[in-house]
Every structure is written in C-alpha cells, then in structure tokens.
Motif scaffolding. Sequence first.
Motif, PDB file in Angstrom:
ATOM      1  N   LEU A  86       0.827  -1.209   0.000  1.00 16.83           N
ATOM      2  CA  LEU A  86       0.000   0.000   0.000  1.00 16.83           C
ATOM      3  C   LEU A  86       0.860   1.257   0.000  1.00 16.83           C
ATOM      4  O   LEU A  86       0.526   2.254  -0.644  1.00 16.83           O
ATOM      5  N   GLU A  87       1.978   1.221   0.703  1.00 15.40           N
ATOM      6  CA  GLU A  87       2.886   2.371   0.718  1.00 15.40           C
ATOM      7  C   GLU A  87       3.486   2.603  -0.666  1.00 15.40           C
ATOM      8  O   GLU A  87       3.586   3.743  -1.122  1.00 15.40           O
ATOM      9  N   PHE A  88       3.883   1.530  -1.343  1.00 17.00           N
ATOM     10  CA  PHE A  88       4.411   1.665  -2.701  1.00 17.00           C
ATOM     11  C   PHE A  88       3.336   2.181  -3.657  1.00 17.00           C
ATOM     12  O   PHE A  88       3.617   2.992  -4.546  1.00 17.00           O
ATOM     13  N   ALA A  89       2.096   1.704  -3.490  1.00 14.43           N
ATOM     14  CA  ALA A  89       1.007   2.158  -4.354  1.00 14.43           C
ATOM     15  C   ALA A  89       0.745   3.651  -4.166  1.00 14.43           C
ATOM     16  O   ALA A  89       0.532   4.383  -5.142  1.00 14.43           O
ATOM     17  N   LEU A  90       0.769   4.101  -2.925  1.00 14.47           N
ATOM     18  CA  LEU A  90       0.583   5.524  -2.661  1.00 14.47           C
ATOM     19  C   LEU A  90       1.746   6.323  -3.256  1.00 14.47           C
ATOM     20  O   LEU A  90       1.545   7.385  -3.861  1.00 14.47           O
ATOM     21  N   ALA A  91       2.955   5.814  -3.126  1.00 11.31           N
ATOM     22  CA  ALA A  91       4.122   6.488  -3.704  1.00 11.31           C
ATOM     23  C   ALA A  91       3.972   6.611  -5.218  1.00 11.31           C
ATOM     24  O   ALA A  91       4.272   7.667  -5.791  1.00 11.31           O
ATOM     25  N   ALA A  92       3.488   5.563  -5.869  1.00  9.11           N
ATOM     26  CA  ALA A  92       3.291   5.603  -7.323  1.00  9.11           C
ATOM     27  C   ALA A  92       2.301   6.700  -7.700  1.00  9.11           C
ATOM     28  O   ALA A  92       2.530   7.453  -8.659  1.00  9.11           O
ATOM     29  N   ASP A  93       1.219   6.808  -6.944  1.00  2.00           N
ATOM     30  CA  ASP A  93       0.221   7.846  -7.230  1.00  2.00           C
ATOM     31  C   ASP A  93       0.789   9.243  -7.015  1.00  2.00           C
ATOM     32  O   ASP A  93       0.540  10.148  -7.809  1.00  2.00           O
ATOM     33  N   ILE A  94       1.539   9.412  -5.954  1.00  2.00           N
ATOM     34  CA  ILE A  94       2.133  10.730  -5.670  1.00  2.00           C
ATOM     35  C   ILE A  94       3.132  11.104  -6.758  1.00  2.00           C
ATOM     36  O   ILE A  94       3.131  12.235  -7.257  1.00  2.00           O
ATOM     37  N   ILE A 104      -5.320  16.374  -8.501  1.00  2.00           N
ATOM     38  CA  ILE A 104      -5.099  16.600  -7.066  1.00  2.00           C
ATOM     39  C   ILE A 104      -6.252  16.031  -6.244  1.00  2.00           C
ATOM     40  O   ILE A 104      -6.033  15.389  -5.213  1.00  2.00           O
ATOM     41  N   GLY A 105      -7.474  16.246  -6.719  1.00  2.00           N
ATOM     42  CA  GLY A 105      -8.644  15.700  -6.015  1.00  2.00           C
ATOM     43  C   GLY A 105      -8.638  14.187  -5.986  1.00  2.00           C
ATOM     44  O   GLY A 105      -8.915  13.573  -4.950  1.00  2.00           O
ATOM     45  N   MET A 106      -8.315  13.571  -7.123  1.00  2.00           N
ATOM     46  CA  MET A 106      -8.254  12.110  -7.176  1.00  2.00           C
ATOM     47  C   MET A 106      -7.151  11.580  -6.280  1.00  2.00           C
ATOM     48  O   MET A 106      -7.332  10.589  -5.572  1.00  2.00           O
ATOM     49  N   LEU A 107      -5.984  12.253  -6.309  1.00  2.00           N
ATOM     50  CA  LEU A 107      -4.878  11.833  -5.445  1.00  2.00           C
ATOM     51  C   LEU A 107      -5.278  11.956  -3.984  1.00  2.00           C
ATOM     52  O   LEU A 107      -4.989  11.065  -3.177  1.00  2.00           O
ATOM     53  N   GLY A 108      -5.955  13.041  -3.646  1.00  2.00           N
ATOM     54  CA  GLY A 108      -6.401  13.224  -2.263  1.00  2.00           C
ATOM     55  C   GLY A 108      -7.329  12.111  -1.821  1.00  2.00           C
ATOM     56  O   GLY A 108      -7.209  11.578  -0.714  1.00  2.00           O
ATOM     57  N   ALA A 109      -8.272  11.751  -2.690  1.00  2.00           N
ATOM     58  CA  ALA A 109      -9.219  10.669  -2.355  1.00  2.00           C
ATOM     59  C   ALA A 109      -8.494   9.336  -2.223  1.00  2.00           C
ATOM     60  O   ALA A 109      -8.716   8.578  -1.261  1.00  2.00           O
ATOM     61  N   ILE A 110      -7.619   9.044  -3.172  1.00  2.00           N
ATOM     62  CA  ILE A 110      -6.860   7.791  -3.131  1.00  2.00           C
ATOM     63  C   ILE A 110      -5.960   7.754  -1.901  1.00  2.00           C
ATOM     64  O   ILE A 110      -5.888   6.738  -1.195  1.00  2.00           O
ATOM     65  N   ALA A 111      -5.281   8.864  -1.628  1.00  2.00           N
ATOM     66  CA  ALA A 111      -4.387   8.924  -0.464  1.00  2.00           C
ATOM     67  C   ALA A 111      -5.179   8.734   0.824  1.00  2.00           C
ATOM     68  O   ALA A 111      -4.727   8.031   1.734  1.00  2.00           O
ATOM     69  N   ALA A 112      -6.359   9.349   0.899  1.00  2.00           N
ATOM     70  CA  ALA A 112      -7.182   9.208   2.109  1.00  2.00           C
ATOM     71  C   ALA A 112      -7.607   7.758   2.310  1.00  2.00           C
ATOM     72  O   ALA A 112      -7.499   7.216   3.416  1.00  2.00           O
ATOM     73  N   ILE A 113      -8.058   7.127   1.249  1.00  2.00           N
ATOM     74  CA  ILE A 113      -8.506   5.727   1.347  1.00  2.00           C
ATOM     75  C   ILE A 113      -7.336   4.829   1.742  1.00  2.00           C
ATOM     76  O   ILE A 113      -7.455   3.999   2.650  1.00  2.00           O
ATOM     77  N   ARG A 114      -6.206   4.991   1.081  1.00  2.00           N
ATOM     78  CA  ARG A 114      -5.046   4.135   1.379  1.00  2.00           C
ATOM     79  C   ARG A 114      -4.491   4.419   2.768  1.00  2.00           C
ATOM     80  O   ARG A 114      -4.028   3.501   3.454  1.00  2.00           O
ATOM     81  N   THR A 115      -4.550   5.668   3.207  1.00  2.00           N
ATOM     82  CA  THR A 115      -4.081   5.999   4.547  1.00  2.00           C
ATOM     83  C   THR A 115      -4.969   5.350   5.596  1.00  2.00           C
ATOM     84  O   THR A 115      -4.472   4.809   6.593  1.00  2.00           O
TER      85      THR A 115
END
Length: 117
Positions: free
Chosen positions: A65-73, A85-96
């Motif tokens: 999950l950490e690698f997946a978040l890194a890929a998105d960032i 930015i909105g999609m990244l925020g939503a994805i980051a929130a869910i993964r966090t």
Amino acid sequence: MLEHLLHEAAQTLGLLAEIAVVLVVAWGAAEALFKTLRHVLSSRNDLAVRREIWLGFAAWILLALEFALAADIIRTAVAPTWQDIGMLGAIAAIRTVLNWFLAKDITHFAEPKAHKG
C-alpha cells in the motif's frame, strides 16, 4: 521540453513503484501460501501459527500500500490538474485509512496476550 522529460520520468518511476506493488504482494502471498500449506499438512490446528501467517502477510500488504501511494504521488507530482489533485487526495485518504487500520490490527494481534490468573 524539461516539463515533458520530467513528466516521462515521473510516469516511469510511477510504473516502477507499481511493479514493486505487484512483486511485494506476490512475494507476501507466496510466503503466506507456503506457510499455510506447511501448517495444514502438519495436521496441527494452532491459532498462534495462523496468527503469525496473517501478521506476516498483513505486513507485506501494508508495504505494498505504501508503494502504491508512492506511485500515485509520483505520477501526480508533475503539473497536476485540480482533478488530479482531487483524485490523489481521495486515493491517499482511502489508502491511509487502510494502512492505519491494518497497522492497528497488526499491532493489536502481534502483542502477546497477558495470561489471566
């Protein structure tokens, strides 16, 4: 020109991070499957061993999950749109949230249970 090169580099690094996700999950799944088969074939019904297998696999998933978040960032780092930015925020929130609950479960189940007595 430089922005295009940076964008291409970010896409490549994002892809490498996603490959890492696949490899980490595959390794963790293979390890968990091997340990599970060994446990089943030993004909023991030991909750502690099952917990250990789960904890190990959960740790691999947490890393993935950490690698997946890194890929998105990484992919969103170069000239993002507001939609990106909105999609990244939503994805980051869910993964966090997933990371937080999984890490909490790992901590809870990894702690040795105190014996009552």
